[in-house]
Structure formats: C-alpha cells, structure tokens
Design a protein around this motif. Sequence first.
Motif, PDB file in Angstrom:
ATOM      1  N   ASP A 136       0.842  -1.186   0.000  1.00 54.11           N
ATOM      2  CA  ASP A 136       0.000   0.000   0.000  1.00 54.11           C
ATOM      3  C   ASP A 136       0.889   1.253   0.000  1.00 54.11           C
ATOM      4  OD1 ASP A 136      -2.818   1.171   0.705  1.00 54.11           O
ATOM      5  OD2 ASP A 136      -1.411   2.095   2.112  1.00 54.11           O
ATOM      6  N   SER A 137       0.511   2.258  -0.765  1.00 57.96           N
ATOM      7  CA  SER A 137       1.325   3.470  -0.868  1.00 57.96           C
ATOM      8  C   SER A 137       1.460   4.190   0.474  1.00 57.96           C
ATOM      9  CB  SER A 137       0.741   4.424  -1.915  1.00 57.96           C
ATOM     10  OG  SER A 137      -0.567   4.843  -1.537  1.00 57.96           O
ATOM     11  N   GLY A 138       0.403   4.224   1.272  1.00 59.86           N
ATOM     12  CA  GLY A 138       0.467   4.858   2.585  1.00 59.86           C
ATOM     13  C   GLY A 138       1.369   4.100   3.537  1.00 59.86           C
ATOM     14  N   PHE A 175      -0.757   9.388   0.069  1.00 62.75           N
ATOM     15  CA  PHE A 175      -1.697   9.085   1.148  1.00 62.75           C
ATOM     16  C   PHE A 175      -3.111   8.878   0.630  1.00 62.75           C
ATOM     17  CE2 PHE A 175       1.675  11.345   3.507  1.00 62.75           C
ATOM     18  CZ  PHE A 175       2.024  10.308   4.362  1.00 62.75           C
ATOM     19  N   SER A 205      -3.927   5.347  -0.422  1.00 63.88           N
ATOM     20  CA  SER A 205      -3.816   4.276   0.568  1.00 63.88           C
ATOM     21  C   SER A 205      -5.157   3.565   0.763  1.00 63.88           C
ATOM     22  CB  SER A 205      -3.346   4.846   1.912  1.00 63.88           C
ATOM     23  OG  SER A 205      -3.276   3.819   2.882  1.00 63.88           O
ATOM     24  N   HIS A 259      -5.813   2.148   3.572  1.00 63.67           N
ATOM     25  CA  HIS A 259      -6.046   2.201   5.017  1.00 63.67           C
ATOM     26  C   HIS A 259      -6.644   3.558   5.392  1.00 63.67           C
ATOM     27  CE1 HIS A 259      -3.911  -1.560   5.349  1.00 63.67           C
ATOM     28  NE2 HIS A 259      -3.014  -1.050   4.518  1.00 63.67           N
ATOM     29  N   ARG A 278      -4.912   7.278   5.148  1.00 67.44           N
ATOM     30  CA  ARG A 278      -5.441   8.163   4.106  1.00 67.44           C
ATOM     31  C   ARG A 278      -5.975   9.464   4.719  1.00 67.44           C
ATOM     32  NH1 ARG A 278      -8.496   4.708   1.812  1.00 67.44           N
ATOM     33  NH2 ARG A 278     -10.344   5.138   3.040  1.00 67.44           N
ATOM     34  N   CYS A 331       0.417   4.722  11.412  1.00 66.38           N
ATOM     35  CA  CYS A 331       1.643   4.041  10.972  1.00 66.38           C
ATOM     36  C   CYS A 331       2.080   3.003  12.005  1.00 66.38           C
ATOM     37  CB  CYS A 331       2.762   5.049  10.714  1.00 66.38           C
ATOM     38  SG  CYS A 331       2.519   6.047   9.225  1.00 66.38           S
TER      39      CYS A 331
END
Length: 121
Positions: free
Chosen positions: A19-21, A60, A63, A65, A69, A110
């Motif tokens: 995932d990018s986030g 973000f 994401s 999530h 996000r 995170c």
Amino acid sequence: MLVLAAGGYTLYDRFIKEDSGVAACRAMSEDKQMDGSPKDSDAGDDKLSEAEYREARKIFEDSRHDKIREHGTALMDLLWQVQEMSEDDAGSLAFIGPMGTHVSGLQTACADKGFIIKLNS
C-alpha cells in the motif's frame, strides 16, 4: 480468461503490492523521503513545490487504510496551507490544533502497521 485476469490483478493490487500509505510510513520510519529515496542532507529549502505537494498528497490519498489516508492527506493539506502563508501572518496559529491532531493520527496509523515514525510539526 478475462475474469481470471481481473481476479489476478485484484489479488495483486489488494494483497501483494505494498500500500502506498504503508510504504510512506516505512520510509518515514527509516528517515527517508516518502518515496523511499534518501533524504538530501544538503537541501536548505524545505519548501514544497505544488507538484511535490500533489505527489505527496496522492501517496496518502491512494492508501487502502482509512486512518493513513485521512491523516496523511489532511496533514499534507495543512502543511501546504501554512507554507503558502506569509511569515508574519498570525493566522497560522489557527493551524496548530489540527496539525497536532493529524501528526498524532498519522503516527498512530503508521504504528498500527508496525512503523514508528517521529514527525515534528
């Protein structure tokens, strides 16, 4: 065949590809830039260009999530707004509360994914 290909892509996109986030959380926890590249210690200007702001926000925004996000995009928006204010503008004080909320929220989001980050607002 088309159904199998679509299913394979969905499996890759949702479960295999990072995932990018989460990738941004990982990079920040390793004291790297959000794209994973090393920070430039010689860079004197920390001001974001509009393109850099949009790129960071998209990381973000994409994401999967919710909390990453939500807090990541809000934090990028706040940073951009404060950066665009003049240095003598007392209105930036109004951003202290929301900034603290989203810094803390992103740190928690995170940490929920296993990455401890230190953000200074």
